[in-house]
Design a protein around this motif. Sequence first.
Motif, mmCIF file in Angstrom:
data_model
loop_
_atom_site.group_PDB
_atom_site.id
_atom_site.type_symbol
_atom_site.label_atom_id
_atom_site.label_comp_id
_atom_site.label_asym_id
_atom_site.label_seq_id
_atom_site.Cartn_x
_atom_site.Cartn_y
_atom_site.Cartn_z
ATOM 1 N N ALA A 1 2.242 2.627 15.553
ATOM 2 C CA ALA A 1 3.830 3.481 14.862
ATOM 3 C C ALA A 1 3.657 3.599 13.597
ATOM 4 C CB ALA A 1 4.905 3.539 15.572
ATOM 5 N N HIS A 2 3.695 4.341 12.500
ATOM 6 C CA HIS A 2 3.543 4.870 10.957
ATOM 7 C C HIS A 2 4.882 5.340 10.928
ATOM 8 C CE1 HIS A 2 2.310 4.115 6.910
ATOM 9 N NE2 HIS A 2 2.789 6.011 6.788
ATOM 10 N N CYS A 3 5.849 5.903 10.830
ATOM 11 C CA CYS A 3 6.808 6.630 10.461
ATOM 12 C C CYS A 3 7.680 7.160 8.808
ATOM 13 C CB CYS A 3 8.091 6.683 11.914
ATOM 14 S SG CYS A 3 8.031 6.272 13.035
ATOM 15 N N HIS A 4 7.544 7.906 9.100
ATOM 16 C CA HIS A 4 7.406 9.045 7.700
ATOM 17 C C HIS A 4 9.641 8.963 7.699
ATOM 18 C CE1 HIS A 4 4.864 8.058 4.659
ATOM 19 N NE2 HIS A 4 4.240 8.306 4.970
ATOM 20 N N ASN A 5 10.154 8.933 6.452
ATOM 21 C CA ASN A 5 12.122 9.135 6.546
ATOM 22 C C ASN A 5 12.131 10.325 5.912
ATOM 23 O OD1 ASN A 5 14.029 7.972 7.541
ATOM 24 N ND2 ASN A 5 14.532 6.834 5.372
ATOM 25 N N ARG B 1 1.107 -1.063 -0.426
ATOM 26 C CA ARG B 1 0.160 -0.297 0.088
ATOM 27 C C ARG B 1 1.275 1.223 0.174
ATOM 28 N NH1 ARG B 1 -0.504 4.585 2.627
ATOM 29 N NH2 ARG B 1 -0.498 3.949 5.062
ATOM 30 N N GLU B 2 1.347 1.660 0.941
ATOM 31 C CA GLU B 2 2.539 2.534 1.114
ATOM 32 C C GLU B 2 3.053 2.660 0.222
ATOM 33 O OE1 GLU B 2 2.343 5.606 4.056
ATOM 34 O OE2 GLU B 2 3.661 6.141 2.323
ATOM 35 N N GLY B 3 4.133 1.345 0.128
ATOM 36 C CA GLY B 3 5.405 0.654 -0.899
ATOM 37 C C GLY B 3 5.583 1.234 -2.078
ATOM 38 N N ALA C 1 -6.802 -3.391 3.992
ATOM 39 C CA ALA C 1 -7.292 -2.969 3.680
ATOM 40 C C ALA C 1 -7.076 -1.086 3.904
ATOM 41 C CB ALA C 1 -8.623 -3.283 2.309
ATOM 42 N N HIS C 2 -6.485 -0.459 3.304
ATOM 43 C CA HIS C 2 -6.296 0.738 3.511
ATOM 44 C C HIS C 2 -7.928 1.262 3.357
ATOM 45 C CE1 HIS C 2 -3.740 4.770 4.275
ATOM 46 N NE2 HIS C 2 -3.663 3.164 4.955
ATOM 47 N N SER C 3 -8.327 1.976 3.102
ATOM 48 C CA SER C 3 -9.868 3.399 3.020
ATOM 49 C C SER C 3 -9.535 4.773 3.653
ATOM 50 C CB SER C 3 -11.332 2.739 3.856
ATOM 51 O OG SER C 3 -12.035 3.223 3.782
ATOM 52 N N VAL D 1 -11.410 -2.797 13.202
ATOM 53 C CA VAL D 1 -11.038 -1.761 12.437
ATOM 54 C C VAL D 1 -9.565 -1.609 13.619
ATOM 55 C CG1 VAL D 1 -12.031 0.459 12.086
ATOM 56 C CG2 VAL D 1 -13.325 -1.175 12.002
ATOM 57 N N ARG D 2 -8.996 -0.056 12.576
ATOM 58 C CA ARG D 2 -7.717 0.240 12.949
ATOM 59 C C ARG D 2 -8.365 1.546 12.136
ATOM 60 N NH1 ARG D 2 -3.022 -0.149 9.974
ATOM 61 N NH2 ARG D 2 -3.470 2.125 8.446
ATOM 62 N N PHE D 3 -8.105 3.129 13.521
ATOM 63 C CA PHE D 3 -8.427 3.730 12.974
ATOM 64 C C PHE D 3 -7.476 4.815 12.738
ATOM 65 C CE2 PHE D 3 -9.047 8.690 13.853
ATOM 66 C CZ PHE D 3 -8.987 9.168 12.915
ATOM 67 N N THR D 4 -6.881 4.988 11.702
ATOM 68 C CA THR D 4 -6.007 6.566 11.539
ATOM 69 C C THR D 4 -5.333 7.644 11.843
ATOM 70 O OG1 THR D 4 -4.907 5.049 9.889
ATOM 71 C CG2 THR D 4 -3.388 6.956 9.923
ATOM 72 N N ALA D 5 -5.205 7.955 12.786
ATOM 73 C CA ALA D 5 -5.240 9.840 13.229
ATOM 74 C C ALA D 5 -4.367 10.275 12.199
ATOM 75 C CB ALA D 5 -5.256 10.231 14.330
ATOM 76 N N ILE E 1 -5.405 2.017 16.744
ATOM 77 C CA ILE E 1 -5.395 3.200 16.353
ATOM 78 C C ILE E 1 -3.703 3.365 15.653
ATOM 79 C CG2 ILE E 1 -5.726 5.398 17.790
ATOM 80 C CD1 ILE E 1 -8.120 3.924 17.391
ATOM 81 N N SER E 2 -3.574 4.115 14.624
ATOM 82 C CA SER E 2 -2.256 4.138 14.004
ATOM 83 C C SER E 2 -2.273 5.784 14.226
ATOM 84 C CB SER E 2 -2.307 4.111 12.419
ATOM 85 O OG SER E 2 -0.820 4.665 12.012
ATOM 86 N N ILE E 3 -1.213 6.110 14.981
ATOM 87 C CA ILE E 3 -0.668 6.921 14.648
ATOM 88 C C ILE E 3 0.370 7.163 13.580
ATOM 89 C CG2 ILE E 3 0.770 9.054 16.857
ATOM 90 C CD1 ILE E 3 -1.736 8.132 17.533
ATOM 91 N N ASP F 1 3.357 9.826 11.850
ATOM 92 C CA ASP F 1 4.348 10.456 11.575
ATOM 93 C C ASP F 1 4.638 11.026 10.077
ATOM 94 O OD1 ASP F 1 6.482 13.630 12.392
ATOM 95 O OD2 ASP F 1 8.066 11.824 12.579
ATOM 96 N N THR F 2 3.311 11.878 9.666
ATOM 97 C CA THR F 2 2.836 11.842 8.236
ATOM 98 C C THR F 2 3.727 11.883 7.569
ATOM 99 O OG1 THR F 2 0.549 11.622 9.116
ATOM 100 C CG2 THR F 2 1.341 12.362 6.728
ATOM 101 N N VAL F 3 4.733 13.274 7.685
ATOM 102 C CA VAL F 3 5.999 14.033 7.064
ATOM 103 C C VAL F 3 7.410 13.440 7.446
ATOM 104 C CG1 VAL F 3 4.343 15.358 6.010
ATOM 105 C CG2 VAL F 3 5.101 16.099 8.482
#
Length: 461
Positions: A191-195, A12-14, A71-73, A130-134, A160-162, A164-166
């Motif tokens: 945790a979803h950490c961008h680089n 998905r992200e990839g 699935a992402h939504s 369900v996972r909720f992503t803020a 819950i996904s937190i 670090d979008t940028v």
Amino acid sequence: MRKVMILDTTLREGEQTPGVSFTVEEKLQIARGLDEAGVDMIEAGHPAVSRDVAEAVKKIASEKLSAEILAHSRAIISDVDAALNCDVQRVAIFLGVTDAKLRSMKMTKEEAIRTAVSCIEYAKAHGLKVRFTAEDATRAEYDYVVKICRAAVEAGADRISIPDTVGSMTPRRIMDLFAKLSKDINAELDAHCHNDLGMAVANALAAVEGGATAVHTTVNGLGERAGITALEPFAVALKVLYDVDTVELDKLPELSAIVEKFSGIPIAPTQPIVGENAFSHKGGVHAAAVIFDPKTYEAFPPGLVGRQREIVISKYAGRVAVEDRLKRLGVALSEEELMKVLSAIKERPEIRSYRDVDLLELAERATGRRLEIQVPKKIEAIVMVKCESNVYTTSVARRILWIKGVERVLEVSGDFDIEVLINVDSITQMNEVLENIRLIKGVTGTNTRVVLKKFNSLSTN
Ligand code: HCA
Ligand code: CU
């Protein structure tokens, strides 16, 4: 440190990496590889994006892998429907929570909460976890993040996904944030950490220290812009620095090679774990120390990830490295001869790295004597390998490279696909190597020539 779950989002992200578009078949192969390696969750795609994305998600979900398939939504009912059509186990519903994002969506804070809640309730009512992503949570107002996440949990989200979008967090800040959130929100935290600033692995580790129970990764660190936490260094760092087991680490190089091929995004030689140079030592001081004790310049043994150490012989090499390599080739030189060889090497800076045959040739020239190769007498052979037409030759080639006794692997044109140079001590060992090559999935045949005599030139490689 506690157990950490890995959610891989290469698919998905990839696939949001500029220039990347996987075929459905490629996605299936990647998903199987991820599952074999042992990731806990696979974010297979965002089905509302396109027909092929939906098809891939559906096919992956039907594979009955051990990993949970998501699935992402967006927080839109039709996106949730698209996820439902794919028969996934979980939907990951995301919604931007910064003031700027809310303004761009023309939503008030309260409307955003109502939107998220109604989508989550809808998904739950249709049997999805369900996972909720803020989205962009690390730059949003803390109290609002807690408020919308609590509402999401109440509506039925158990993760819950937190993000670090940028990629703007530091390890300390993200650790504190997760420590606080894990007290304020009654759900598992991802945790979803961008680089963007090169902090993705460090921030993900810090998030885990703070209380995250799952981390999002991609193979080779793919993703929007500079990507996100790469699976390989993250999983290895967890093992090496915290003694926490996640995926099977020796499966990482192959997974990385498959994704490199399918994505078309090359791996840099300096990339940790999977880069070509990740276990090569060049400087004279380094090589000498590593030959004495590998721990001096290695954070962990290369075998942990199924790779091998290499000592590069170049103008940077010192006496110890050259002596060691020659010894392994069965050549013992006097101190004086060794110094001659070393200075000859230093006179040829254009030779970036010596192959064994070139080093032997140079040693003969520098010492002026014919070097009888001493015990063990080596057997060299060239093995031509044929692969099935539908397999990725490079991944077979890489697998062959890991077999003990294999010195060089070349992908070639013509009747055969791969040429392998092997260098072993006995016929028994040669047969073992051949056996191992034939065992590799995708190999259909081999043809072996034993080397009787060799004529070397001193050309560079
Ligand atoms: C996106 C945004 C996202 C979501 C992460 C998540 C981000 O590309 O849709 O769902 O956990 O970085 O915020 O990737
Ligand atoms: Cu992201």
